[in-house]
Design an enzyme around this catalytic site. Structure first.
Site, PDB file in Angstrom:
ATOM      1  N   THR A  28       0.830  -0.955   0.071  1.00  0.00           N
ATOM      2  CA  THR A  28      -0.196   0.048   0.045  1.00  0.00           C
ATOM      3  C   THR A  28       0.856   1.203  -0.132  1.00  0.00           C
ATOM      4  OG1 THR A  28      -0.236  -0.368   2.554  1.00  0.00           O
ATOM      5  CG2 THR A  28      -1.873  -1.168   1.129  1.00  0.00           C
ATOM      6  N   PHE A  32       1.028   4.348   8.738  1.00  0.00           N
ATOM      7  CA  PHE A  32       1.312   5.332   7.818  1.00  0.00           C
ATOM      8  C   PHE A  32       1.732   4.824   6.555  1.00  0.00           C
ATOM      9  CE2 PHE A  32       4.684   4.402  10.803  1.00  0.00           C
ATOM     10  CZ  PHE A  32       5.868   4.209  10.028  1.00  0.00           C
ATOM     11  N   TYR A  33       1.661   3.393   6.169  1.00  0.00           N
ATOM     12  CA  TYR A  33       2.033   2.822   4.801  1.00  0.00           C
ATOM     13  C   TYR A  33       1.063   3.118   3.991  1.00  0.00           C
ATOM     14  CZ  TYR A  33       5.785   0.256   7.549  1.00  0.00           C
ATOM     15  OH  TYR A  33       6.848  -0.180   8.081  1.00  0.00           O
ATOM     16  N   GLY A  34       0.515   4.248   3.603  1.00  0.00           N
ATOM     17  CA  GLY A  34      -0.312   4.601   2.473  1.00  0.00           C
ATOM     18  C   GLY A  34       0.010   5.754   1.778  1.00  0.00           C
TER      19      GLY A  34
END
Length: 339
Positions: free
Chosen positions: A26, A61-63
């Site tokens: 993502t 916060f992996y987007g």
């Protein structure tokens, strides 16, 4: 050994010796289709023997724009496949400011971060472990971990981890509340005094080491030979070791590891994963994978056993490697590394 045991506040948990990183599913301009990501996650969990969980690693916060797309994807997975929830151990990194990469270990923000993750999970999967991605230099460690300790006490998270810390910081944190796992970068091209010290301290205190990027963010597979092999928008394009002037020099270690892997009948990715795994029974390689076949290949690396002669060959290559470029742009201090 293809499993290891995590020490958690609620008791021991047996997990697969190779974990599964979900970041690149993502953390890109256009996240992967759910079907592709779900197949990769299922492949990893299905590879585990009965009673053994797959350690999954995600991030708040992996987007895109450092948003919560990763957690939302994980939630959708367990909503669609609820039977997999008890077969996975979910670790999530957070603790930065909302939609930002700035560490913020204040009481207010750590509470915000954990609650944001829990909200996005929607009760579809227990948050087995939470770790602040970086240590906030402006907040005492005891404050940040104290907040997480309360979440454990309340049963909202199962255990606490730490990330990108020195051995002495890990031990300091372990005094505040028992730390279940510490996440650091370890691979054949990233193994120095700091890694060795953390691995040693962790073993002495029954803490698992989650070794991320064990195949050098894909470089040690040998499939990345130039920037053209890295998609536009991929953050690796900004990393010093992947710059053209460094990449050609760094390929020397890849070729040497490939030769050893070929002789053994495994892939160079599996060789790197197996070498990281060999650093201790408590060390879990954490390769990232967005495809089912790659996940299966990575898990296979945890089953590889080296003879003493083979291990000596690999160690010789690693010890004599001359690498060009640092692992991140900027200094360790500005990147909040080894805090």
């Amino acid at each position: 050994m293809s499993t290891t045991t995590l020490t958690t506040p609620s008791g021991p948990v047996t997990v697969n010796k190779v974990a599964h990183g979900l970041m690149l599913m993502t953390w890109k301009v256009q996240p992967n289709p759910d079907e592709q990501s779900f197949a990769a996650i299922k492949a990893g969990i299905d590879s585990c023997p009965p009673g053994v969980k797959m350690f999954l690693n995600g991030g708040e916060f992996y987007g895109p724009n450092f948003g919560t797309a990763n957690i939302e994807m994980i939630s959708r997975f367990f909503e669609k496949y609820p039977e997999y929830a008890d077969r996975a151990f979910l670790s999530v990194k957070g603790g930065n400011k909302a939609n930002d990469l700035t560490p913020d270990g204040s009481e207010e923000n750590v509470k915000r971060s954990v609650n944001a993750v829990l909200e996005k999970l929607r009760g579809k999967k227990k948050l087995d472990l939470f770790q602040c991605a970086r240590v906030d230099p402006n907040t005492p460690l005891e404050v940040s971990l104290g907040v997480l300790a309360e979440f454990v006490k309340e049963g909202k998270i199962g255990s606490i981890g730490m990330s990108e810390v020195k051995a002495e910081t890990l031990l300091r944190g372990h005094k505040v509340h028992p730390i279940t796992a510490v996440e650091i970068e370890v691979s054949p091209w990233e193994y120095g005094p700091q890694q060795k010290a953390v691995i040693k301290a962790a073993q002495e205190n029954n803490i698992a080491v989650i070794a991320y990027s064990p195949i050098g963010r894909g470089f040690l597979t040998g499939q990345i030979k130039s920037l053209d092999d890295i998609p536009e928008g991929d953050f690796r394009r900004m990393l010093p070791r992947f710059q053209p002037e460094n990449m050609s020099k760094n390929f020397e270690i890849v070729e040497k590891l490939q030769a050893i892997a070929k002789e053994k009948g495994i892939t160079s990715a599996q060789l790197s994963i197996a070498w990281v795994s060999s650093l201790g029974p408590h060390v879990l390689p954490l390769p990232g994978s967005s495809h089912a076949d790659r996940t299966v290949e990575n898990v296979g690396g945890g089953k590889v056993q080296f003879t003493s002669a083979e291990l000596a060959k690999v160690n010789e290559v690693i010890e004599n490697a001359v690498l060009s470029g640092s692992r991140y742009p900027g200094s360790d201090e500005t990147m909040h590394l080894w805090s």
